[in-house]
Design an enzyme around this catalytic site. Structure first.
Site, PDB file in Angstrom:
ATOM      1  N   ASP A 350     -19.357  -0.613  12.664  1.00 44.50           N
ATOM      2  CA  ASP A 350     -19.695  -1.016  10.691  1.00 44.50           C
ATOM      3  C   ASP A 350     -20.737  -2.353  10.716  1.00 44.50           C
ATOM      4  O   ASP A 350     -20.176  -3.195  11.694  1.00 44.50           O
ATOM      5  CB  ASP A 350     -18.135  -1.522  10.110  1.00 44.50           C
ATOM      6  CG  ASP A 350     -17.972  -1.814   8.850  1.00 44.50           C
ATOM      7  OD1 ASP A 350     -18.444  -1.030   8.207  1.00 44.50           O
ATOM      8  OD2 ASP A 350     -17.497  -2.648   8.667  1.00 44.50           O
ATOM      9  N   GLU A 386     -24.066   1.089  11.531  1.00 44.86           N
ATOM     10  CA  GLU A 386     -24.451   0.401  10.367  1.00 44.86           C
ATOM     11  C   GLU A 386     -25.738  -0.704  10.358  1.00 44.86           C
ATOM     12  O   GLU A 386     -24.801  -2.240  10.607  1.00 44.86           O
ATOM     13  CB  GLU A 386     -23.782   0.886   9.521  1.00 44.86           C
ATOM     14  CG  GLU A 386     -24.034   0.713   8.075  1.00 44.86           C
ATOM     15  CD  GLU A 386     -22.493   0.189   7.273  1.00 44.86           C
ATOM     16  OE1 GLU A 386     -22.174   0.008   6.289  1.00 44.86           O
ATOM     17  OE2 GLU A 386     -21.502  -1.146   7.876  1.00 44.86           O
TER      18      GLU A 386
END
Length: 707
Positions: A350, A386
């Site tokens: 993330d 990401e």
């Protein structure tokens, strides 16, 4: 022997970090560069009463440590750290606050929101410059000493190659909360994830990996709890080494290990979405639960010259300081724990840009990337980033180092806009279909580095992408201000559910066309669980706090005729991707590849069967596109595969690119029940907003076909 009657700790060892049982006692070790003293607090087996408080007797290289003879698995503990409470200098020590071991392997209890969890007096006009001396232990979860499990040496990992990987992103709890045939206590747990019904569905669909939203222990934000909501997605980490206890059911930590082993036996890899960019402690007004109390100035990036405040590149209040060697060590130790002990196959990071930030900004040679790249355990796993955060220059798509795949947001947007019928998208969609070479064809990276997706947990589902022109997030309690405002979606004639058969049929056709584009583009495809049978979130594109039927998969919908048809179509598309490798490229080439003297390996056509010239690429109204791939077989023949796409509002007759023949239709998004068949004549009609996959052979080559 969960308890010991020794009232004084022995010095013990500074390594390994955490609480380690050796069969005779437990060694405790925790990092703090700025603490003046650290106390070990022992609790009863229910975690309600503090029984003893023992000072860690030694500190070596900023690691505080002590050994408790006679202690063993089941011992419940926490820490208290003494030192300066000087927020302006970055220090927030407060021994009244019980701290969770950053290396805790198992937790007892949950965070029970109370003002006592905060290191400062919440109502004080001095805010975080004040100090709160109430004991936070009653509101805190505690760590539990566990026996180190043996590595599952007989677990056979699938080791699926990147080129053959098809990922299904799913939420562990949401996947099975509404699945019939499972006992209620089992639903939403690891046991349910590995149940025969789930495995059967994954096999039917043909995916090779599941990517699970965060399963690390996490906290439900106080603001959500006050609104009667929960942090469903779990991007609010409390413990980097402990699974979320509500996902374990009655099986403890071993429940996760058994589930991973069962999925491996079924040939399915397990990838974890992990959050190392921030923690649940938030900004300077957040609670003191662990890292902040141990050494705020080391664990977090603070504003230079004004260390009271946190650098917030994550948008979540704080940023973990991976430039500090001990903090980086914690992350590396955590990753290796999940791989070696839980047998995890890979990670999706993330806000991966945050992990690659040094003091001067994002760096593909940052310590985090270097540490993973040289690690003999982690470098062999699937690594996905990401590639953005909200900090300066936060969009770094294509800039990560070799070894990483990256979520390709450009692919998502281009494909959505193309099938919505936006002007001028034909050049961009062509780039995406060939693995986004302009972004990834560097440093000998391969097309699999482009992690292609159209939908993910964050945003519309596939059904909602074709049913809503606007977000509908009222249930989140933020007056519909949260979530992305621009989704490149269309409702195709009515906002939300409709009984208009024409609109329903058009929406389903567009969904199938979107899936075909995803699965026949070069790169690694990722689907969102439930898209294969039309799952809806009722227009909510930010369902992070919806732990209910807005987010849970509706398996009854999967059994309805439309759901069955869509699932069958997705399964056929995935199977076709595997059966006809010619439909995708597996490496970039610095120069055009030629199959024959006059035959390029890749070429582009329009519906007239004419190769696109420069002026055609600049025709902003161009909606038709044919990607032709060609490859020579060992017998000398040449196979051809066509991906034919019509994003126009009317059917178009697509003429065959010369000089092919023996055309075979494999898949038609306008007619999902259409089986493989021969196509005669000079071309084929493709319906509006539809796509086809067709194979053939080069005229005068030996009679054989790619299928």
């Amino acid at each position: 022997m969960p308890h010991s009657h020794i009232d004084k700790l022995l010095p013990g060892r500074p390594s390994p970090l955490g609480a380690t049982w050796d069969g005779l006692g437990v060694n405790f070790a925790v990092f703090s560069a700025n603490a003046e003293r650290i106390d070990l607090c022992l609790f009863d087996e229910r975690g309600r009463k503090e029984l003893r408080r023992l000072t860690l007797p030694d500190c070596t290289d900023e690691i505080w440590h002590g050994y408790l003879p006679g202690a063993g698995p089941g011992l419940v503990y926490g820490y208290r750290a003494h030192g300066p409470y000087a927020p302006e200098q970055g220090h927030r020590f407060n021994p009244a606050k019980l701290l969770l071991d950053p290396y805790a392997r198992a937790l007892l209890g949950k965070v029970r929101w109370s003002d006592a969890l905060f290191g400062y007096r919440v109502a004080s006009h001095k805010a975080d410059l004040s100090i709160d001396r109430r004991d936070s232990a009653p509101a805190m979860p505690k760590a539990v000493v566990v026996e180190a499990p043996d590595t599952l040496r007989h677990d056979t990992r699938p080791h699926t190659s990147w080129d053959d990987t098809v990922i299904l992103e799913t939420h562990l709890r949401g996947m099975t909360m509404q699945m019939d045939g499972l006992r209620q206590p089992v639903r939403g747990t690891f046991e349910a994830l590995a149940s025969p019904r789930v495995v059967e569905h994954l096999h039917r669909l043909g995916v090779t990996a599941v990517e699970l939203l965060p399963v690390h222990a996490f906290v439900h934000d106080r603001i959500l709890v006050d609104r009667g909501l929960r942090n469903f997605w779990g991007y609010n980490t409390l413990a980097f080494f402990a699974p979320e206890s509500s996902y374990l059911g009655n099986g403890g930590v071993d429940a996760m290990r058994r589930a991973v082993r069962a999925l491996h036996a079924a040939g399915i890899e397990v990838i974890l979405d992990v959050v190392y960019n921030h923690t649940c402690e938030g900004n300077e007004l957040g609670p003191t639960l662990s890292w902040r109390g141990f050494d705020n100035a080391s664990y977090y990036r603070l504003v230079p010259g004004d260390e009271r405040y946190f650098i917030n590149d994550t948008g979540c209040g704080n940023t973990v300081n991976l430039s500090h060697p001990r903090v980086l060590q914690m992350v590396m130790d955590s990753l290796r724990y999940w791989v070696e002990t839980m047998q995890i196959d890979g990670f999706r990071f993330d806000l991966g840009v945050t992990l690659g930030r040094e003091g001067y900004g994002f760096d593909p040679g940052a310590g985090f990337f270097d540490a993973i790249g040289q690690d003999p355990v982690l470098a062999r796993t699937k690594l996905i980033s990401e590639p953005w955060d909200i900090g300066p220059d936060g969009y770094q798509l294509g800039q990560h180092p070799p070894g990483f795949a990256e979520w390709n947001g450009n692919f998502r947007d281009s494909v959505r806009r193309y099938w919505r019928g936006d002007d001028g998208i034909r050049p961009d969609i062509a780039e995406r279909l060939l693995g986004s070479a302009g972004l990834f064809a560097r440093r000998w990276r391969k097309p699999w580095a482009s992690l292609n997706f159209i939908t993910a947990h964050d945003g519309f589902t596939l059904a909602d992408l074709t049913s809503y022109a606007e977000r509908h997030n009222e249930a989140n309690g933020e007056e519909n201000r949260d979530g992305a405002g621009e989704n490149f979606s269309a409702n195709w004639g009515a906002e939300g559910p409709t009984e208009d058969a024409g609109i329903v049929a058009l929406r389903e056709r567009v969904r199938r066309s979107l899936l075909m584009t995803l699965l026949f583009a070069s790169g690694t495809p990722m689907m969102l669980a439930g898209d294969e049978f039309g799952r809806t979130q009722r227009g909510n594109n930010n369902a992070y706090c919806q732990d209910n039927d807005i987010s849970w998969l509706n398996w009854r919908q999967a059994a309805e005729p439309a759901g069955v048809t869509m699932t069958d179509f997705a399964a056929r598309a995935i199977a076709l991707r595997r059966e006809i490798p010619l439909l995708r490229i597996v490496r970039f080439s610095s120069a055009p590849e030629w199959v024959g003297d006059d035959l390029p390996g890749i070429s582009w056509y329009d519906e007239r069967g004419l190769q696109l010239a420069d002026e055609d690429w600049h025709n902003v109204k161009g909606r038709a596109l044919v990607l032709r791939r060609a490859a020579r077989r060992p017998d000398g023949g040449i196979d051809i595969a066509l991906l034919m796409m019509n994003a126009a509002d009317v059917p178009l007759l697509f003429r065959w690119p010369p000089p092919g023949e023996d055309w075979q239709l494999h898949l038609d998004s306008a007619d999902p029940a259409r089986e493989r068949m021969s196509l005669d004549g000079e071309g084929v009609q493709i319906e509006a907003h539809a796509a086809m996959v067709v194979t053939g052979r080069w005229r005068d080559s030996p009679a054989a076909c790619a299928a």
